[in-house]
Motif scaffolding. Sequence first.
Motif, PDB file in Angstrom:
ATOM      1  N   ILE A 144     -19.345  32.395   9.772  1.00 36.10           N
ATOM      2  CA  ILE A 144     -18.063  31.687   9.660  1.00 36.10           C
ATOM      3  C   ILE A 144     -16.910  32.688   9.649  1.00 36.10           C
ATOM      4  O   ILE A 144     -15.883  32.477  10.301  1.00 36.10           O
ATOM      5  N   ALA A 145     -17.075  33.782   8.923  1.00 37.09           N
ATOM      6  CA  ALA A 145     -16.000  34.781   8.823  1.00 37.09           C
ATOM      7  C   ALA A 145     -15.692  35.392  10.182  1.00 37.09           C
ATOM      8  O   ALA A 145     -14.515  35.567  10.552  1.00 37.09           O
ATOM      9  N   ALA A 146     -16.746  35.696  10.962  1.00 31.95           N
ATOM     10  CA  ALA A 146     -16.532  36.312  12.271  1.00 31.95           C
ATOM     11  C   ALA A 146     -15.844  35.343  13.231  1.00 31.95           C
ATOM     12  O   ALA A 146     -14.933  35.725  13.983  1.00 31.95           O
ATOM     13  N   ILE A 147     -16.276  34.070  13.214  1.00 35.47           N
ATOM     14  CA  ILE A 147     -15.654  33.069  14.093  1.00 35.47           C
ATOM     15  C   ILE A 147     -14.205  32.832  13.694  1.00 35.47           C
ATOM     16  O   ILE A 147     -13.314  32.739  14.551  1.00 35.47           O
ATOM     17  N   ARG A 148     -13.963  32.765  12.381  1.00 40.17           N
ATOM     18  CA  ARG A 148     -12.587  32.529  11.914  1.00 40.17           C
ATOM     19  C   ARG A 148     -11.675  33.692  12.302  1.00 40.17           C
ATOM     20  O   ARG A 148     -10.496  33.488  12.628  1.00 40.17           O
ATOM     21  N   GLU A 149     -12.191  34.905  12.268  1.00 40.57           N
ATOM     22  CA  GLU A 149     -11.388  36.068  12.637  1.00 40.57           C
ATOM     23  C   GLU A 149     -10.969  35.985  14.104  1.00 40.57           C
ATOM     24  O   GLU A 149      -9.822  36.277  14.453  1.00 40.57           O
ATOM     25  N   VAL A 150     -11.899  35.558  14.968  1.00 39.89           N
ATOM     26  CA  VAL A 150     -11.559  35.402  16.379  1.00 39.89           C
ATOM     27  C   VAL A 150     -10.538  34.279  16.566  1.00 39.89           C
ATOM     28  O   VAL A 150      -9.597  34.398  17.361  1.00 39.89           O
ATOM     29  N   CYS A 151     -10.711  33.188  15.820  1.00 40.88           N
ATOM     30  CA  CYS A 151      -9.777  32.049  15.926  1.00 40.88           C
ATOM     31  C   CYS A 151      -8.353  32.473  15.598  1.00 40.88           C
ATOM     32  O   CYS A 151      -7.402  32.147  16.331  1.00 40.88           O
ATOM     33  N   HIS A 152      -8.196  33.185  14.494  1.00 44.44           N
ATOM     34  CA  HIS A 152      -6.853  33.528  14.028  1.00 44.44           C
ATOM     35  C   HIS A 152      -6.230  34.659  14.826  1.00 44.44           C
ATOM     36  O   HIS A 152      -5.052  34.979  14.616  1.00 44.44           O
TER      37      HIS A 152
ATOM     38  N   THR B 219       0.809  -1.219   0.000  1.00 47.84           N
ATOM     39  CA  THR B 219       0.000   0.000   0.000  1.00 47.84           C
ATOM     40  C   THR B 219       0.842   1.268   0.000  1.00 47.84           C
ATOM     41  O   THR B 219       0.369   2.334  -0.387  1.00 47.84           O
ATOM     42  N   GLY B 220       2.081   1.173   0.475  1.00 45.23           N
ATOM     43  CA  GLY B 220       2.913   2.359   0.602  1.00 45.23           C
ATOM     44  C   GLY B 220       2.725   3.079   1.927  1.00 45.23           C
ATOM     45  O   GLY B 220       3.414   4.068   2.197  1.00 45.23           O
ATOM     46  N   PHE B 221       1.786   2.588   2.762  1.00 40.96           N
ATOM     47  CA  PHE B 221       1.503   3.231   4.048  1.00 40.96           C
ATOM     48  C   PHE B 221       1.530   2.190   5.168  1.00 40.96           C
ATOM     49  O   PHE B 221       1.188   1.027   4.951  1.00 40.96           O
ATOM     50  N   HIS B 222       1.899   2.642   6.358  1.00 38.66           N
ATOM     51  CA  HIS B 222       1.938   1.738   7.504  1.00 38.66           C
ATOM     52  C   HIS B 222       1.601   2.528   8.764  1.00 38.66           C
ATOM     53  O   HIS B 222       2.396   3.330   9.248  1.00 38.66           O
ATOM     54  N   GLY B 223       0.401   2.311   9.279  1.00 36.75           N
ATOM     55  CA  GLY B 223      -0.038   3.001  10.478  1.00 36.75           C
ATOM     56  C   GLY B 223      -0.796   4.288  10.167  1.00 36.75           C
ATOM     57  O   GLY B 223      -0.819   4.757   9.023  1.00 36.75           O
ATOM     58  N   ARG B 224      -1.423   4.849  11.214  1.00 33.47           N
ATOM     59  CA  ARG B 224      -2.162   6.105  11.083  1.00 33.47           C
ATOM     60  C   ARG B 224      -1.917   6.997  12.293  1.00 33.47           C
ATOM     61  O   ARG B 224      -1.531   6.517  13.352  1.00 33.47           O
ATOM     62  N   ARG B 225      -2.152   8.267  12.119  1.00 33.94           N
ATOM     63  CA  ARG B 225      -2.145   9.203  13.224  1.00 33.94           C
ATOM     64  C   ARG B 225      -3.153  10.310  12.936  1.00 33.94           C
ATOM     65  O   ARG B 225      -3.630  10.429  11.804  1.00 33.94           O
ATOM     66  N   ALA B 226      -3.463  11.082  13.940  1.00 34.36           N
ATOM     67  CA  ALA B 226      -4.540  12.064  13.806  1.00 34.36           C
ATOM     68  C   ALA B 226      -4.013  13.452  13.446  1.00 34.36           C
ATOM     69  O   ALA B 226      -2.900  13.834  13.823  1.00 34.36           O
ATOM     70  N   LEU B 227      -4.835  14.184  12.680  1.00 33.85           N
ATOM     71  CA  LEU B 227      -4.673  15.622  12.484  1.00 33.85           C
ATOM     72  C   LEU B 227      -5.663  16.306  13.421  1.00 33.85           C
ATOM     73  O   LEU B 227      -6.797  15.843  13.584  1.00 33.85           O
ATOM     74  N   PHE B 228      -5.250  17.407  14.031  1.00 28.91           N
ATOM     75  CA  PHE B 228      -6.109  18.083  15.003  1.00 28.91           C
ATOM     76  C   PHE B 228      -6.323  19.547  14.636  1.00 28.91           C
ATOM     77  O   PHE B 228      -5.441  20.202  14.066  1.00 28.91           O
ATOM     78  N   GLU B 229      -7.503  20.023  15.018  1.00 27.27           N
ATOM     79  CA  GLU B 229      -7.836  21.449  14.926  1.00 27.27           C
ATOM     80  C   GLU B 229      -8.544  21.816  16.223  1.00 27.27           C
ATOM     81  O   GLU B 229      -9.553  21.195  16.576  1.00 27.27           O
ATOM     82  N   MET B 230      -8.031  22.803  16.943  1.00 28.29           N
ATOM     83  CA  MET B 230      -8.543  23.107  18.272  1.00 28.29           C
ATOM     84  C   MET B 230      -9.132  24.514  18.323  1.00 28.29           C
ATOM     85  O   MET B 230      -8.478  25.485  17.922  1.00 28.29           O
ATOM     86  N   LEU B 231     -10.375  24.592  18.786  1.00 31.91           N
ATOM     87  CA  LEU B 231     -11.051  25.881  18.927  1.00 31.91           C
ATOM     88  C   LEU B 231     -11.436  26.063  20.389  1.00 31.91           C
ATOM     89  O   LEU B 231     -12.284  25.339  20.915  1.00 31.91           O
ATOM     90  N   GLU B 232     -10.805  27.055  21.056  1.00 34.39           N
ATOM     91  CA  GLU B 232     -11.101  27.330  22.459  1.00 34.39           C
ATOM     92  C   GLU B 232     -12.154  28.424  22.558  1.00 34.39           C
ATOM     93  O   GLU B 232     -12.122  29.405  21.807  1.00 34.39           O
ATOM     94  N   PHE B 233     -13.083  28.249  23.486  1.00 32.74           N
ATOM     95  CA  PHE B 233     -14.147  29.241  23.659  1.00 32.74           C
ATOM     96  C   PHE B 233     -13.683  30.335  24.617  1.00 32.74           C
ATOM     97  O   PHE B 233     -13.722  30.180  25.834  1.00 32.74           O
ATOM     98  N   SER B 234     -13.264  31.452  24.031  1.00 29.44           N
ATOM     99  CA  SER B 234     -12.900  32.629  24.803  1.00 29.44           C
ATOM    100  C   SER B 234     -14.128  33.532  24.944  1.00 29.44           C
ATOM    101  O   SER B 234     -15.189  33.253  24.365  1.00 29.44           O
ATOM    102  N   ASP B 235     -13.997  34.632  25.679  1.00 30.11           N
ATOM    103  CA  ASP B 235     -15.115  35.566  25.821  1.00 30.11           C
ATOM    104  C   ASP B 235     -15.501  36.161  24.475  1.00 30.11           C
ATOM    105  O   ASP B 235     -16.694  36.375  24.197  1.00 30.11           O
ATOM    106  N   ALA B 236     -14.495  36.440  23.641  1.00 23.36           N
ATOM    107  CA  ALA B 236     -14.792  36.988  22.312  1.00 23.36           C
ATOM    108  C   ALA B 236     -15.587  35.995  21.474  1.00 23.36           C
ATOM    109  O   ALA B 236     -16.515  36.370  20.738  1.00 23.36           O
ATOM    110  N   MET B 237     -15.256  34.720  21.601  1.00 27.81           N
ATOM    111  CA  MET B 237     -15.983  33.693  20.846  1.00 27.81           C
ATOM    112  C   MET B 237     -17.417  33.572  21.362  1.00 27.81           C
ATOM    113  O   MET B 237     -18.370  33.429  20.579  1.00 27.81           O
ATOM    114  N   ARG B 238     -17.600  33.661  22.659  1.00 24.87           N
ATOM    115  CA  ARG B 238     -18.947  33.575  23.231  1.00 24.87           C
ATOM    116  C   ARG B 238     -19.814  34.750  22.780  1.00 24.87           C
ATOM    117  O   ARG B 238     -21.003  34.583  22.505  1.00 24.87           O
TER     118      ARG B 238
END
Length: 571
Positions: free
Chosen positions: A531-539, A503-522
């Motif tokens: 989506i644009a507003a949430i992404r702006e807070v994330c970045h 197959t050319g592959f052996h084993g797997r691992r995870a990719l992660f994306e983490m979004l923390e709920f800050s006061d600005a996000m709330r």
Amino acid sequence: MPFLEVKTPQGLKRFDLSESAVTVGRHPENTLHPDDDLLSRRHCVVEAYGDGFRVRDLGSRNGTKVNSLRVTEELLFNGDVIVAGQTEMNFVDPEQRTVGRRRDTPDYAEAALVQSRAAVQSPTIDVDTFEPLENVQTSYEKRLRDVIDSSPDRTFEEADIALVDNRGVTVHQATAQGLSDGSGDDVGESIRAFRLLLLAAFRARATDLHLEPRTDRAVIRMRVDGFMISAVELSTPIFKRIVGMVKILCQIDTTQKNAVQDGHFSVSVKGRRVDYRVSLTPAVHGQKMVVRVLDSSNAPSRLHELGLLPWMYDKLRSIATKDAGMLLACGPTGSGKTTTLYSCLREIDVEQRNAITIEDPVEYFLEGCTQIPIDHKIGNTFGTILRSVLRQDPDVIFVGEIRDIETATVAMQAAMTGHLVYSTVHAKDSIGAIFRLLDLGVEAYLVANALNLILAQRLVRLICETCRKPVRPTPAQNMRMGKVLDGVPRIFVPVGCKHCLGTGFHGRRALFEMLEFSDAMRDIVLKTPTIAAIREVCHSGLFTSLATYGYTLVAQGITSIEEVDRVATSE
């Protein structure tokens, strides 16, 4: 001059055999590389041999056939039909008068002997291989041995596997203990074949075994690293005996042939227990059986084993051990959400805190936790059991999945009233999980105040380190991945070898994306979230998307660009 005639969607294609060999496989470097999912990356080769030509299998997953017989290498005669995957090739030699010479006739053996004596290469071929018909065929045991031997793990063999029924009674003892498995009869043959299948699944790290009946045989496939791999073909009698034996292990009615049936059994290997979940579904040619392997040894068990970025690990561990709030994992089915949350549960001191899980079904045993399976038949849904659990004085609650507004509302209310709640939801990414909850009808104030962290994840396959090949990134790849690959002189691509089952592959691992709920996000969620507003807070803080996380692994030579694009991008 001999040539190969290949059937393609565009018509017949001809490959002359006068100058060089014709290699067949999915890899673009092959002479013939059709779009055929059943082909291995390097499947087989047709090459000169002595005064004639032969076909040689290159350790493919599905094998190579000549005139419907599976072969490892075989002399070719005018009119022979070679099948690799779904690709059919006709060998044509105008100078030969005999067409389609049979393998079991004297003239074939004589011709094979003449060609083998004239050969100047591959002296390992035994002339006797071409005489009896049965020696040309590859048995199921040999094919399974190829899978078994591909792994360096040699801690146990099939004789060490004891079969245990769903009541915990050992039905077939491990034969390594000096007991006979009755291999001289049909029952013993089916037991031995099933043990070999289980051992192959162990060695290949398979998560599922698929036993699929066909018209005149049964095809056995395994899911390895999330992809299906053809393992072996069994005769119909052996397949039926294996199905019957598994039904007995699961205490399933063996007389029912046209009903959906479910059960479970386990095996004991040198003191280690592995559970299996069985599903039988009626199909055209008989019951198809799928065996789910519940082997926790192949999955990470602690948070530090997940491969998180350092800042992600610190943040996740902090949230996972709080006294209250909600940790939500999102992603499609089979993306490892439950494994991640189990790892979080293991960070909790269950001696001092009351941890309860509600699952559908309970797959792995967690020491010190109360685990409750749901049962729709008697009305025990996630929502109803969750309400009951809240009267059990819980500190930590794991809800297997949020599927409806009732479960979501009760879980979030619990998170706001002093409980730590883990759960999962099906969503594309961390931002999509917010809109998924709102779409279910959950009040915005509950989403804003209950959630502490959303973790999105995907699983990618790891490039086999034994056969990977370094290449220079193309300008298009550099542009696509942006600053992640800045200054990276090379990346790796899969090739395929025996160790990774081609197959050319052996084993797997995870990719992660983490979004923390800050006061600005709330504040964004409580208003009219976009989506644009949430992404702006994330970045504005620490935020790594799934694709960016994946491209970082590409730059480190851990996975391929195609794998990341497959699971983490929507373009």
